[in-house]
Design a protein around this motif. Structure first.
Motif, PDB file in Angstrom:
ATOM      1  N   LYS A   1       0.827  -1.210   0.000  1.00  0.00           N
ATOM      2  CA  LYS A   1       0.000   0.000   0.000  1.00  0.00           C
ATOM      3  C   LYS A   1       0.860   1.258   0.000  1.00  0.00           C
ATOM      4  N   ILE A   2       1.973   1.228   0.681  1.00  0.00           N
ATOM      5  CA  ILE A   2       2.884   2.387   0.713  1.00  0.00           C
ATOM      6  C   ILE A   2       3.466   2.620  -0.672  1.00  0.00           C
ATOM      7  N   ILE A   3       3.912   1.565  -1.343  1.00  0.00           N
ATOM      8  CA  ILE A   3       4.488   1.691  -2.690  1.00  0.00           C
ATOM      9  C   ILE A   3       3.438   2.194  -3.682  1.00  0.00           C
ATOM     10  N   MET A   4       2.223   1.665  -3.616  1.00  0.00           N
ATOM     11  CA  MET A   4       1.151   2.107  -4.524  1.00  0.00           C
ATOM     12  C   MET A   4       0.778   3.572  -4.278  1.00  0.00           C
ATOM     13  N   THR A   5       0.771   3.999  -3.045  1.00  0.00           N
ATOM     14  CA  THR A   5       0.470   5.404  -2.729  1.00  0.00           C
ATOM     15  C   THR A   5       1.548   6.322  -3.288  1.00  0.00           C
ATOM     16  N   VAL A   6       2.814   5.953  -3.130  1.00  0.00           N
ATOM     17  CA  VAL A   6       3.924   6.754  -3.667  1.00  0.00           C
ATOM     18  C   VAL A   6       3.834   6.828  -5.186  1.00  0.00           C
ATOM     19  N   ILE A   7       3.538   5.736  -5.850  1.00  0.00           N
ATOM     20  CA  ILE A   7       3.406   5.723  -7.316  1.00  0.00           C
ATOM     21  C   ILE A   7       2.239   6.609  -7.755  1.00  0.00           C
ATOM     22  N   ALA A   8       1.099   6.523  -7.081  1.00  0.00           N
ATOM     23  CA  ALA A   8      -0.071   7.323  -7.455  1.00  0.00           C
ATOM     24  C   ALA A   8       0.203   8.815  -7.278  1.00  0.00           C
ATOM     25  N   VAL A   9       0.806   9.193  -6.158  1.00  0.00           N
ATOM     26  CA  VAL A   9       1.102  10.610  -5.902  1.00  0.00           C
ATOM     27  C   VAL A   9       2.128  11.134  -6.903  1.00  0.00           C
ATOM     28  N   SER A  10       3.165  10.361  -7.183  1.00  0.00           N
ATOM     29  CA  SER A  10       4.172  10.813  -8.151  1.00  0.00           C
ATOM     30  C   SER A  10       3.583  10.900  -9.554  1.00  0.00           C
ATOM     31  N   SER A  11       2.667  10.020  -9.915  1.00  0.00           N
ATOM     32  CA  SER A  11       2.020  10.070 -11.226  1.00  0.00           C
ATOM     33  C   SER A  11       1.163  11.328 -11.362  1.00  0.00           C
ATOM     34  N   ILE A  12       0.410  11.640 -10.330  1.00  0.00           N
ATOM     35  CA  ILE A  12      -0.409  12.858 -10.355  1.00  0.00           C
ATOM     36  C   ILE A  12       0.494  14.094 -10.429  1.00  0.00           C
ATOM     37  N   GLY A  13       1.554  14.108  -9.652  1.00  0.00           N
ATOM     38  CA  GLY A  13       2.502  15.223  -9.675  1.00  0.00           C
ATOM     39  C   GLY A  13       3.129  15.417 -11.044  1.00  0.00           C
ATOM     40  N   PHE A  14       3.520  14.317 -11.693  1.00  0.00           N
ATOM     41  CA  PHE A  14       4.109  14.405 -13.032  1.00  0.00           C
ATOM     42  C   PHE A  14       3.104  14.937 -14.046  1.00  0.00           C
ATOM     43  N   ASN A  15       1.841  14.505 -13.976  1.00  0.00           N
ATOM     44  CA  ASN A  15       0.805  14.993 -14.900  1.00  0.00           C
ATOM     45  C   ASN A  15       0.557  16.490 -14.718  1.00  0.00           C
ATOM     46  N   VAL A  16       0.535  16.962 -13.477  1.00  0.00           N
ATOM     47  CA  VAL A  16       0.352  18.395 -13.220  1.00  0.00           C
ATOM     48  C   VAL A  16       1.540  19.175 -13.780  1.00  0.00           C
ATOM     49  N   TYR A  17       2.763  18.685 -13.534  1.00  0.00           N
ATOM     50  CA  TYR A  17       3.956  19.333 -14.070  1.00  0.00           C
ATOM     51  C   TYR A  17       3.919  19.391 -15.596  1.00  0.00           C
ATOM     52  N   GLN A  18       3.542  18.296 -16.225  1.00  0.00           N
ATOM     53  CA  GLN A  18       3.482  18.227 -17.683  1.00  0.00           C
ATOM     54  C   GLN A  18       2.446  19.200 -18.227  1.00  0.00           C
ATOM     55  N   PHE A  19       1.292  19.298 -17.577  1.00  0.00           N
ATOM     56  CA  PHE A  19       0.238  20.225 -18.001  1.00  0.00           C
ATOM     57  C   PHE A  19       0.720  21.670 -17.892  1.00  0.00           C
ATOM     58  N   LEU A  20       1.351  22.021 -16.782  1.00  0.00           N
ATOM     59  CA  LEU A  20       1.817  23.395 -16.588  1.00  0.00           C
ATOM     60  C   LEU A  20       2.962  23.767 -17.521  1.00  0.00           C
ATOM     61  N   SER A  21       3.816  22.825 -17.860  1.00  0.00           N
ATOM     62  CA  SER A  21       4.953  23.132 -18.728  1.00  0.00           C
ATOM     63  C   SER A  21       4.539  23.320 -20.183  1.00  0.00           C
ATOM     64  N   LYS A  22       3.380  22.771 -20.581  1.00  0.00           N
ATOM     65  CA  LYS A  22       2.937  22.908 -21.965  1.00  0.00           C
ATOM     66  C   LYS A  22       2.140  24.187 -22.218  1.00  0.00           C
ATOM     67  N   GLN A  23       1.722  24.893 -21.172  1.00  0.00           N
ATOM     68  CA  GLN A  23       0.924  26.090 -21.360  1.00  0.00           C
ATOM     69  C   GLN A  23       1.703  27.130 -22.163  1.00  0.00           C
ATOM     70  N   PRO A  24       0.989  27.938 -22.943  1.00  0.00           N
ATOM     71  CA  PRO A  24       1.663  28.993 -23.690  1.00  0.00           C
ATOM     72  C   PRO A  24       2.350  29.985 -22.761  1.00  0.00           C
ATOM     73  N   LYS A  25       3.544  30.388 -23.139  1.00  0.00           N
ATOM     74  CA  LYS A  25       4.291  31.398 -22.383  1.00  0.00           C
ATOM     75  C   LYS A  25       4.801  32.421 -23.389  1.00  0.00           C
ATOM     76  N   PHE A  26       4.509  33.680 -23.136  1.00  0.00           N
ATOM     77  CA  PHE A  26       4.948  34.736 -24.038  1.00  0.00           C
ATOM     78  C   PHE A  26       6.264  35.329 -23.560  1.00  0.00           C
ATOM     79  N   LYS A  27       7.099  35.658 -24.509  1.00  0.00           N
ATOM     80  CA  LYS A  27       8.343  36.364 -24.269  1.00  0.00           C
ATOM     81  C   LYS A  27       8.314  37.585 -25.190  1.00  0.00           C
TER      82      LYS A  27
END
Length: 174
Positions: free
Chosen positions: A5-31
């Motif tokens: 259960k500890i390993i599955m919780t760590v995997i689930a949290v890291s997966s959600i964190g990676f998806n949020v990071y990926q979503f935020l990094s793809k957003q348009p950014k103006f320079k």
């Protein structure tokens, strides 16, 4: 809690964190880059002083240019016109270039300038870039006016009105 259960919780949290990071990094950014220059009048005769605006999209998704918003020294909001068409797509790793007439920036005492994207998110032009541009634009405007040049584009009335001032004052048709 057992090890599974500890390993599955760590995997689930890291997966959600990676998806949020990926979503935020793809957003348009103006320079932004800004400088001053001369643009030809619409009728092709003469030119006028303007600020050139170079907007780049460094994000991973297409952005849509939705206009400019500025604030003056008193905090009032105004919307300077720009030659970039509203609704223009700015693809990832590409840019659009346009100009803002000098009167739209200098007449209001612009203190900040924002580029608005298609979802109405404001992207601020850095104050250092804007202040340098405004001082250079003001110096060039004064220099050209002292030499006798007109730095503003002709208004619609001046451009399309064929009468002269004497006829307009007397009320005579042209």
């Amino acid at each position: 809690m057992d090890l599974y259960k500890i390993i599955m919780t760590v995997i689930a949290v890291s997966s959600i964190g990676f998806n949020v990071y990926q979503f935020l990094s793809k957003q348009p950014k103006f320079k932004f880059r800004m400088s001053y220059g001369l643009e030809p009048n619409e009728d092709g005769v003469g030119s006028f002083l303007c600020a050139r605006l170079f907007v780049s999209n460094t994000g991973g998704e297409t952005a849509i240019y939705n206009g400019l918003e500025g604030t003056d020294g008193e905090g009032s909001v105004f919307y300077p016109s720009c030659s970039i068409e509203i609704g223009s797509k700015v693809e990832p790793n590409s840019s659009v270039v346009g100009y803002i007439t000098n009167g739209h920036l200098l007449a209001y005492g612009t203190s900040s300038l924002f580029v608005i994207d298609g979802v109405f998110k404001k992207h601020k032009v850095p104050s250092k870039v804007l202040n340098r541009l405004l001082s250079e634009l003001q110096e060039e405007k004064e220099r050209l006016e002292n030499l006798g040049y007109t730095v503003h584009p002709p208004s619609l009335f001046e451009r399309h009105n064929k009468s002269n001032k004497r006829d307009a004052a007397s009320g005579a048709p042209s």
